[in-house]
Scaffold this motif. Structure first.
Motif, PDB file in Angstrom:
ATOM      1  N   TYR A 105      48.048  75.169 106.178  1.00  0.00           N
ATOM      2  CA  TYR A 105      48.768  74.735 104.982  1.00  0.00           C
ATOM      3  C   TYR A 105      47.767  74.347 103.894  1.00  0.00           C
ATOM      4  O   TYR A 105      46.832  73.582 104.139  1.00  0.00           O
ATOM      5  N   LYS A 106      47.978  74.860 102.697  1.00  0.00           N
ATOM      6  CA  LYS A 106      47.170  74.428 101.554  1.00  0.00           C
ATOM      7  C   LYS A 106      47.545  73.011 101.159  1.00  0.00           C
ATOM      8  O   LYS A 106      46.677  72.184 100.850  1.00  0.00           O
ATOM      9  N   ASN A 107      48.831  72.722 101.139  1.00  0.00           N
ATOM     10  CA  ASN A 107      49.338  71.382 100.856  1.00  0.00           C
ATOM     11  C   ASN A 107      49.016  70.472 102.044  1.00  0.00           C
ATOM     12  O   ASN A 107      48.970  70.942 103.191  1.00  0.00           O
ATOM     13  N   TYR A 126      50.298  67.403  97.090  1.00  0.00           N
ATOM     14  CA  TYR A 126      48.991  68.044  96.923  1.00  0.00           C
ATOM     15  C   TYR A 126      48.281  67.479  95.696  1.00  0.00           C
ATOM     16  O   TYR A 126      47.059  67.386  95.661  1.00  0.00           O
ATOM     17  N   TYR A 206      49.523  82.038 106.137  1.00  0.00           N
ATOM     18  CA  TYR A 206      49.016  80.859 105.445  1.00  0.00           C
ATOM     19  C   TYR A 206      50.055  80.361 104.450  1.00  0.00           C
ATOM     20  O   TYR A 206      50.588  81.136 103.649  1.00  0.00           O
ATOM     21  N   ASP A 208      50.727  78.831 101.275  1.00  0.00           N
ATOM     22  CA  ASP A 208      49.915  78.607 100.080  1.00  0.00           C
ATOM     23  C   ASP A 208      50.646  77.898  98.946  1.00  0.00           C
ATOM     24  O   ASP A 208      50.087  77.735  97.859  1.00  0.00           O
ATOM     25  N   ASN A 363      43.955  75.123  91.771  1.00  0.00           N
ATOM     26  CA  ASN A 363      43.539  76.221  92.651  1.00  0.00           C
ATOM     27  C   ASN A 363      44.732  77.068  93.107  1.00  0.00           C
ATOM     28  O   ASN A 363      44.833  77.468  94.269  1.00  0.00           O
TER      29      ASN A 363
END
Length: 427
Positions: A105-107, A126, A206, A208, A363
């Motif tokens: 996880y990006k978050n 985030y 993923y 994102d 990002n």
């Protein structure tokens, strides 16, 4: 004919005041409704067999420590769990174990096990659009939400949660009489809408997508510091919102919009319904100046700007524009690269350029020039219409306020190493 114009003008002003009052009332009701929902949410979690997502840990919580400087080497942020010893105290966040976030996880998301053994995914924001009120945060946040990889949560307008500044202490914008104090558990649960979007959206396995908290009070509203267990018995706080966030977060991103503090105050005054004319603004600003400057002569600046009773006594929110004092607190805990700090005046002049900066900072995927242009051309949000009717502030008021804020603007310019934060061109 002239009399008709006068009557029409007064009717128009009355309607605008009514509409603006309804907006403020709506925000107030929404904030307080969320506070009173806390016990209901916790009861629902118990019925579902959900344990607290953060395991209590009474061990010493050691975070990074460093040397001097603002945001270059944050100071000691090591604090011990003390527990909630009194009913008036807020939850002790330092008694919660540091989270292990999921790499896919990006978050910042993590696993939580229920009593029946099932694994749930929960998430923290985030990013935070920390502030400041009446600096264009609603407009910017609305444009951030237009990016396809940014999800909205269940807060006010998908933006404001009011947890860090108010709900965890059981307070409202104007009062301190809400019994229910929100826990981290409830705060996380209220973001389930955004969490579900993130969980269900993947690119090659993923996740994102991200979401943020855009509560503009979080930058400056430290009124609840006396309710933090680690501050018990202290004359001034050792622990504030940045320290609490630092305990929970891995690598947070903070966006701050700052506006000429004199202009910000006038817009805020009219928006909050504190008055409708330049004359009442002058009267109340003079009274607020006297209260704050009297306090400065007898107490430290920190004590005065963070004091709950003085905050509530001020007839205008004069203290909010002392940006340097609040920014120092944040930079004493987080590195400078964790922040994207923008001026409202620059943002309004070139929204498109600033969207590129914001999306790059977050990002997220770079959008096409046409897509950015379309977002930049969205209608502006939260324009204070009745300020147009009230007219410009008095010159003598501006002189008084510019003089008061000048020392804080100078400190801000020194911290950020940019003279534009002196706001000389707008003087």
């Amino acid at each position: 004919m002239d009399m008709r114009k006068v009557v029409l003008s007064r009717v128009t002003l009355g309607l605008l005041c009514l509409c603006q009052g309804l907006v403020v009332m709506g925000i107030w009701l929404s904030v307080h409704e969320r506070s009173f929902q806390t016990s209901r949410i916790q009861g629902e979690l118990l019925r579902q067999g959900v344990r607290h997502p953060l395991v209590f840990d009474s061990q010493h919580s050691t975070l990074s420590s460093g040397g001097e400087g603002y945001g270059t080497s944050p100071g000691n942020t090591s604090f011990r769990c003390r527990g909630r010893r009194h009913l008036w105290q807020a939850e002790d966040i330092f008694c919660l174990r540091r989270l292990s976030f999921l790499k896919e996880y990006k978050n910042p998301c993590f696993h939580q096990r229920t009593r029946n053994g099932r694994m749930n995914v929960l998430c923290l924001p985030y990013f935070h659009l920390l502030g400041v009120d009446k600096c264009g945060t609603t407009d910017l946040f609305d444009r951030i939400l237009a990016h396809p990889e940014v999800a909205a949560h269940d807060g006010v307008s998908g933006k404001e949660m009011f947890y860090w500044s108010m709900h965890r202490y059981g307070c409202g914008i104007r009062a301190w009489n809400v019994d229910s104090k929100e826990t981290v558990e409830s705060y996380i649960y209220r973001m389930k809408k955004a969490k579900e979007v993130i969980r269900k959206t993947t690119t090659n396995g993923y996740h994102d997508h991200i979401f943020g908290d855009g509560t503009p009070l979080d930058f400056w509203d430290f009124r609840g510091w006396t309710n933090i267990p680690q501050n018990e018995g202290l004359e001034e706080p050792e622990v504030l919102t940045p320290h609490l966030m630092r305990h929970l977060y891995r690598d947070p991103k903070f966006i701050i919009l700052l506006r000429n503090p004199t202009e910000r105050l006038y817009s805020d005054y009219i928006f909050m319904g504190d008055g409708l004319t330049p004359d009442t603004f002058h009267k109340h600003s003079t009274e607020a100046l006297e209260l704050l400057e009297t306090c400065f002569r007898n107490r430290t600046v920190r004590w005065c700007l963070f004091d709950r009773q003085l905050n509530l006594a001020l007839p205008t929110r004069l203290h909010v524009g002392c940006y340097a004092v609040f920014l120092k607190e944040w930079l004493s805990v987080f590195h400078r690269q964790s922040f994207l700090i923008l001026r409202t005046e620059d943002y309004k002049m070139n929204i498109k350029e600033h969207l590129y900066k914001v999306f790059n900072f977050l990002n997220v995927t770079t959008l096409s020039d046409d897509a950015i242009t379309e977002i930049a051309e969205h209608e502006r949000k939260h324009v204070t219409e009745r300020k147009k009717i009230a007219g410009p502030m008095r010159t003598d008021t501006r002189v008084l306020l510019d003089r008061f804020y000048s020392k804080f603007n100078k400190q801000l310019a020194e911290i950020l190493r940019e003279t534009k934060y002196l706001w000389k061109e707008e003087a």
